[in-house]
Design an enzyme around this catalytic site. Structure first.
Site, short mmCIF file in Angstrom:
data_model
loop_
_atom_site.label_atom_id
_atom_site.label_comp_id
_atom_site.label_asym_id
_atom_site.label_seq_id
_atom_site.Cartn_x
_atom_site.Cartn_y
_atom_site.Cartn_z
N GLY A 1 8.33 -0.84 -10.59
CA GLY A 1 8.67 -1.13 -9.21
C GLY A 1 8.47 -2.59 -8.87
CG ASN A 2 10.47 -4.21 -5.97
OD1 ASN A 2 10.18 -4.09 -4.78
ND2 ASN A 2 11.59 -3.69 -6.49
#
Length: 409
Positions: free
Chosen positions: A216-217
């Site tokens: 993810g981020n």
């Protein structure tokens, strides 16, 4: 009862109209938000609204007298003066009956008279059963009000009166307040996105590795939600494709929740079919694991983990730009860069084929998760619009200013 229009010492003057629906009690929270933030609020309920919440409650919470009648204190001409003096009129909840009266210019009580005399922005927050909201008569009344410049927010989806569930629920009062705050900030400026459908992506996608892990981020979705909130305040019908954002739904916005880049692509492509503008502010993962492990990947003593092979995700921005669903559709991209911000932004603008690209620098304590943002908005026409550091709503308004100027009549 005294209905005199009082001086407000420069404070913004709000008229809170309350029509006769069970959601009237929720307007007390909206009233509290206005008064605690320094606004002078005059509550104008209908007679039926007073069956749900009495005048003493409205008067105590607002600090102002309350009346539903045009026949009280006639020498003060309250049915004219209240609307003339207002900086904003918000009707919350707005029933189907009230929307019909407002659309057709009826004036049989103090609130409907106030709506006819107001020359300030007007916001309606509908609340009713799904069948009433979807009825062609109600939809035509809503379209009429929007065409005249009023902001009619979309009702929320959820539990209604009794056991019914569907679209028609009164939006979160906190989010109605935020929308009204944006309308007040713009002042008498016209609702320049009225009649337009805009699609916004927000948040950050998550690409599953196994049942408990993902790639993810750091994107919080706050900028995309600010774009949605400001677009609704400017009269647009808004579809927000939200990827893993833990934020409350903005008032009047249809929210579609997704998790992965593939899911986001499907949702954006579907919503973009009738959209006037698409703003891709979500942080979409460029890659995803080539193989999804059905069981949790275990750590083995004395052994290094197997390398994780990655495959490319679909390039949603480039796809939307290249295959615009309708003539004149405006497409906006976002570029989150860690270095060579302007050079990388220019290259991405050309590569993606969008009309505008919002370029900002990201990293620890920069943009992601912050309440503020600064950016440079690059145009395919060669334009450059710098946006100094400030609230994310300010950047959102700049983006919509640039989009509105590019929309086909």
């Amino acid at each position: 009862m005294d209905t005199t229009v009082h001086e407000t010492d420069g404070r913004p003057r709000i008229v809170l109209g309350v029509s006769g629906g069970i959601a009237a009690y929720k307007a007390c929270e909206l009233l509290r938000r206005f008064t605690e933030s320094g606004h002078d609020v005059r509550v104008v309920p209908t007679a039926s609204a007073l069956q749900f919440v009495g005048a003493p409650t409205w008067s105590a919470l607002s600090g102002n007298p309350v009346s539903a009648e045009v026949w009280e204190s006639v020498h003060e001409v309250p049915h004219v003066r209240i609307g003339q003096a207002a900086d904003l009129v918000v009707v919350a909840p707005a029933t189907a009956d009230m929307l019909a009266k407002a659309a057709h210019g009826l004036a049989d009580d103090l609130l409907t008279n106030t709506l006819l005399t107001a020359r300030c922005p007007v916001v309606f927050a509908p609340a009713m059963h799904t069948e009433m909201w979807e009825h062609p008569a109600t939809q035509e009344n809503v379209a009429t009000l929007r065409r005249r410049g009023a902001v009619v927010v979309e009702p929320a989806v959820g539990r209604l009166t009794g056991v019914d569930t569907g679209k028609g629920r009164f939006p979160d009062p906190v989010e109605i307040y935020e929308l009204c705050r944006r309308v007040l900030t713009r002042g008498p400026a016209p609702a320049d996105l009225a009649g337009r459908h805009v699609v916004i992506s927000a948040g950050g996608t998550r690409e599953p590795l196994d049942p408990v892990r993902f790639l993810g981020n750091r994107s919080s979705g706050k900028q995309g939600y600010a774009l949605a909130r400001t677009a609704a305040a400017r009269g647009a019908r808004v579809t927000l494709v939200s990827a893993n954002a833990a934020l409350p739904d903005p008032a009047g916005v249809d929210v579609v929740r997704v998790g992965t880049a593939v899911e986001l692509r499907e949702a954006v492509v579907a919503a973009a079919r009738d959209a006037d503008a698409v703003v891709m502010s979500a942080a979409v993962a460029d890659f995803r694991p080539a193989v999804y492990a059905e069981g949790k990947i275990k750590k083995k003593d004395g052994q290094e983990p197997e390398p994780v092979a990655l495959v490319r995700n679909p390039d949603v921005l480039a796809e939307i730009s290249a295959g615009r669903a309708r003539p004149g559709q405006v497409v906006v991209g976002f570029a989150a860069e860690t270095h060579d911000v302007v050079a990388n932004g220019r290259a991405k603008l050309k590569r993606k084929g969008c009309d505008l690209l919002v370029v900002n620098q990201v990293g620890e304590n920069l943009t992601f998760g912050s309440e503020e943002n600064e950016a440079l908005v690059l145009g395919a026409d060669g334009s450059e619009t710098p946006v100094p550091r400030g609230p994310k709503e300010d950047l959102a308004d700049t983006v919509w200013d640039l989009v509105a100027g590019r929309l086909a009549p």
